[in-house]
Structure formats: C-alpha cells, structure tokens
Design an enzyme around this catalytic site. Structure first.
Site, PDB file in Angstrom:
ATOM      1  N   LYS A  11      42.210  40.133  40.209  1.00 52.85           N
ATOM      2  CA  LYS A  11      42.749  39.314  41.298  1.00 52.85           C
ATOM      3  C   LYS A  11      41.611  38.623  42.034  1.00 52.85           C
ATOM      4  O   LYS A  11      40.454  39.069  42.016  1.00 52.85           O
ATOM      5  CB  LYS A  11      43.576  40.171  42.267  1.00 52.85           C
ATOM      6  CG  LYS A  11      42.800  41.299  42.973  1.00 52.85           C
ATOM      7  CD  LYS A  11      42.031  40.871  44.190  1.00 52.85           C
ATOM      8  CE  LYS A  11      41.256  42.011  44.827  1.00 52.85           C
ATOM      9  NZ  LYS A  11      40.341  41.555  45.916  1.00 52.85           N
ATOM     10  N   ASP A  56      44.990  47.925  46.795  1.00 49.32           N
ATOM     11  CA  ASP A  56      45.216  46.729  45.977  1.00 49.32           C
ATOM     12  C   ASP A  56      46.194  46.978  44.829  1.00 49.32           C
ATOM     13  O   ASP A  56      46.618  46.025  44.162  1.00 49.32           O
ATOM     14  CB  ASP A  56      43.900  46.226  45.384  1.00 49.32           C
ATOM     15  CG  ASP A  56      43.043  45.463  46.383  1.00 49.32           C
ATOM     16  OD1 ASP A  56      43.600  45.004  47.404  1.00 49.32           O
ATOM     17  OD2 ASP A  56      41.830  45.326  46.141  1.00 49.32           O
TER      18      ASP A  56
END
Length: 292
Positions: free
Chosen positions: A11, A137
């Site tokens: 990401k 996350d």
C-alpha cells in the site's frame, strides 16, 4: 490437500494525517490509502500438524509466534474451531520497514486464503476485525483498493479509484523507526495538514493531476535534517523526471511518485535505481472482490 496462493499487494498513503494520541496508546489517523501492484505472494497449505512459515532471505522471530501464526490462530478462534496444521510460504518482493505495509499485506493474504479454504461465507468485515488485532494496517490490506482510513486505520470508507497511472517507488538505504516518529509527532507543530477531503474530491473527478497536488504526509514534517534531505532528494528526482507529485508513504522511508506517462516513469525508475537499488515500478490495484 487444501492449498491456495494469493497475491499480497503493498500500500501507499496518498495522504496521512495524525489527529492525536488515544487513551489506548494508539493514534487517531486520517489517511487515504491505495493498494499497488508491487506485492508478495502467499501460499497457505494444510498440513498434518503445527504451524510453519517459510520465507527466503527473511529472519523469522525466534521463540515467539509470527504475525502470520497469530492471525491464523485468531481466525480459527473466531470460528470456534481448532486450527489445523498449516504451512505458509512467502515469496517476498516488498521491502521490509519501508512504509509500504508489506508485513500487513502478508497477514491479510493469509486471512484471505484461510477464509477461502475454510469459511467462504465469512464476510470481509470479519476478516478486517480479526486482522486489526494483529496490526493497524491489516484491515485495509484485507480490503484493498482506494479508501479513507480513520480510527487506527480500521474505519474504512471506499473512495473512487485512483486514475490509471504509473507509480515509481524508491526506498533509500536507511530505516525510520515508526514508534519514534509517532513520538516526534506528539506535541509537534505540523503546520498545514494533508487534506483527505480534497483528495477524495480529486479522486471523484478522476483527475490525476489534482490527486498529485493533494499528496501529503505529516511524518515528513518531523524528519531529522539528514533523513529529510534524502527524502527531498528522491522527491526532486521524481519530479524532475516528470512525476505529477511525490510523497513519502506511511512512516517511510519509501517515496513514491505518480506519473501519467509510463515512459517517463520507466526513465525515473532507471535514474533512481542507479542510486537506490530498492526502486520499483507499480500500478494502482482496485478493491478486492468479496470472495478474494
């Protein structure tokens, strides 16, 4: 024999703002997060007994469960059934301690594999809940795509996808200690904050140049002089090569640039790779399907 292989996309943070420390010791975040095509490959295979993690060129923690094992144990505890023997094999491509969520992406891929193999009826939201216990996350890495992430990162709102573009990622040859960076942020004057709402509006218009103009990360405001010099040098190189915008991802030190021209992106990667060996080309990844 049950086995499944899935990709584990990394990401980037198109915006990253820290709103303050919470009573539980975590920080409230407001971020726009994006999955990218640079990723690891994760294979989960049922075995006779026990849990094993196989990964080349990675030092695994001795004497304590890995994040992948903790996630698997949490998954079967959530189902209320004993965990079978499992082997997890990782093919690593995402650099470690880079601000790209590589470890969280691997954990998320393990959970996605386990759901497909053992509980396909389980909603993705349950996987996100299980993943949050392992890392902040992980819920986004389970979800994928383009999201506004709030709370610790687990409150996810889908946003329009990042327009098609080339992404150059460059990790300098040093690490940034995430806990220390959060400590630096506490009480610091961070100046003008990244505007997640403006980013969402730019995404809704599908304008890559406007998206690039909204990039921002408050962690860049608390870097030391030496750290900041390297980050700014990479950003400048990306912009000189034609990037529409560049910013640090997560707690760094990876810097990414957004390009509307793949030829310019290729050239930028070539230039940066001469100085920084951990330089990569990627593209945006859309939200995963409900059964992925």
């Amino acid at each position: 024999m049950k086995t499944l292989t899935l990709e584990a996309p990394a990401k980037i943070n198109l915006t990253l703002d820290i709103l303050g420390r919470r009573p539980d010791g975590y920080h409230d975040m407001r971020m726009v997060m994006q999955s990218v095509s640079l990723g690891d490959t994760v294979t989960v295979t049922e075995t006779a007994e026990g849990f094993s993690l196989l990964a080349e060129d990675i030092a695994l923690p001795a004497g304590r469960p890995t994040l992948e094992q903790r996630a698997a144990e949490s998954f079967f505890r959530y189902l209320g059934r004993p965990m079978p023997g499992l082997e997890v094999r990782l093919v690593k491509r995402v650099p470690a301690y880079a601000g790209l969520g590589g470890g969280s992406a691997d954990v998320a891929a393990v959970l996605r594999c386990l759901r497909a193999l053992y509980a396909p009826e389980l909603p993705r939201s349950a996987l996100e809940e299980i993943g949050l216990a392992v890392g902040s996350d992980v819920p986004f890495c389970v979800h994928g795509g383009t999201c506004l992430a709030e709370g610790r990162g687990e409150v996810l709102t889908d946003l329009p996808p990042l327009p098609a573009c080339a992404i150059v990622l460059c990790k300098p040859d040093f690490g940034l200690p995430t806990p220390e960076l959060f400590a630096r942020v506490d009480g610091a004057d961070l100046g003008k904050r990244p505007d997640a709402s403006a980013m969402a509006e730019a995404l809704a218009r599908g304008e890559l140049a406007a998206v690039a103009g909204c990039l921002g990360n408050v962690f860049e405001r608390v870097l030391t002089g030496e750290e900041g010099a390297d980050i700014r040098a990479i950003q400048a190189a990306l912009l000189d090569c034609g990037a529409l915008g560049a910013a640090m991802s997560g707690s760094g030190p990876t810097v990414f640039g957004l390009f509307n021209d793949p030829v310019k992106a290729d050239r930028a990667a070539e230039v940066l790779r001469q100085m920084y060996r951990q330089t990569y080309l990627a593209a945006p990844v859309k939200k995963f399907g409900e059964l992925e």
